[in-house]
Design a protein around this motif. Sequence first.
Motif, PDB file in Angstrom:
ATOM      1  N   LEU A  30       1.235  -1.388  -0.204  1.00  0.00           N
ATOM      2  CA  LEU A  30      -0.412   0.172  -0.039  1.00  0.00           C
ATOM      3  C   LEU A  30       0.422   1.218  -0.103  1.00  0.00           C
ATOM      4  N   SER A  44      -3.995   6.560 -10.792  1.00  0.00           N
ATOM      5  CA  SER A  44      -5.113   5.798  -9.660  1.00  0.00           C
ATOM      6  C   SER A  44      -4.924   3.855  -9.831  1.00  0.00           C
ATOM      7  N   ALA A  48      -3.756   1.560  -6.950  1.00  0.00           N
ATOM      8  CA  ALA A  48      -4.746   0.371  -6.129  1.00  0.00           C
ATOM      9  C   ALA A  48      -4.791  -1.478  -6.790  1.00  0.00           C
ATOM     10  N   ILE A  53      -6.485  -2.951  -3.375  1.00  0.00           N
ATOM     11  CA  ILE A  53      -7.602  -2.793  -3.352  1.00  0.00           C
ATOM     12  C   ILE A  53      -8.595  -1.613  -3.669  1.00  0.00           C
ATOM     13  N   PRO A  54      -9.737  -1.968  -4.561  1.00  0.00           N
ATOM     14  CA  PRO A  54     -10.525  -1.101  -4.679  1.00  0.00           C
ATOM     15  C   PRO A  54      -9.877   0.688  -5.561  1.00  0.00           C
ATOM     16  N   ARG A  55      -9.503   0.923  -6.435  1.00  0.00           N
ATOM     17  CA  ARG A  55      -9.711   1.803  -7.138  1.00  0.00           C
ATOM     18  C   ARG A  55     -10.282   2.971  -5.493  1.00  0.00           C
ATOM     19  N   VAL A  56     -12.142   3.789  -5.781  1.00  0.00           N
ATOM     20  CA  VAL A  56     -12.341   4.136  -4.986  1.00  0.00           C
ATOM     21  C   VAL A  56     -11.795   4.006  -3.365  1.00  0.00           C
ATOM     22  N   MET A  57     -11.510   2.817  -2.982  1.00  0.00           N
ATOM     23  CA  MET A  57     -10.687   2.487  -1.332  1.00  0.00           C
ATOM     24  C   MET A  57      -9.049   3.569  -1.001  1.00  0.00           C
ATOM     25  N   PHE A  58      -9.116   3.491  -2.320  1.00  0.00           N
ATOM     26  CA  PHE A  58      -7.175   3.888  -2.940  1.00  0.00           C
ATOM     27  C   PHE A  58      -7.687   5.190  -2.714  1.00  0.00           C
ATOM     28  N   ASP A  60      -9.551   7.475  -1.184  1.00  0.00           N
ATOM     29  CA  ASP A  60     -10.048   7.398   0.478  1.00  0.00           C
ATOM     30  C   ASP A  60      -8.804   7.602   0.820  1.00  0.00           C
ATOM     31  N   LEU A  61      -7.887   6.463   0.728  1.00  0.00           N
ATOM     32  CA  LEU A  61      -6.814   6.231   1.859  1.00  0.00           C
ATOM     33  C   LEU A  61      -5.570   7.094   0.574  1.00  0.00           C
ATOM     34  N   ASP A  64      -7.018  10.545   3.224  1.00  0.00           N
ATOM     35  CA  ASP A  64      -6.606  10.025   3.925  1.00  0.00           C
ATOM     36  C   ASP A  64      -5.164  10.532   4.545  1.00  0.00           C
TER      37      ASP A  64
END
Length: 77
Positions: A30, A44, A48, A53-58, A60-61, A64
């Motif tokens: 990650l 992106s 991801a 992990i899914p692109r949307v989660m990436f 979001d990270l 963060d």
Amino acid sequence: MEETVTITIPASIRQMLNRTPEEIGRDLRLYAALMMFRLGKLSSGAAAEMAGIPRVMFLDLCADYGIPISQITAEEL
């Protein structure tokens, strides 16, 4: 097709992090993906995929960790 990369980490570091080798492997994938995306080396979607992990989660990270998801400046807009 996947490739395997081996990284040697001192046992003392693993103990400090209190993580299993599998957890450290996921973390490093990650963090490497986040850095390569930040440096513009990966899209992106590719980052991801590298992180597993899914692109949307990436994305979001990225938020963060304070990593901008767009390289467009305010002047360019």
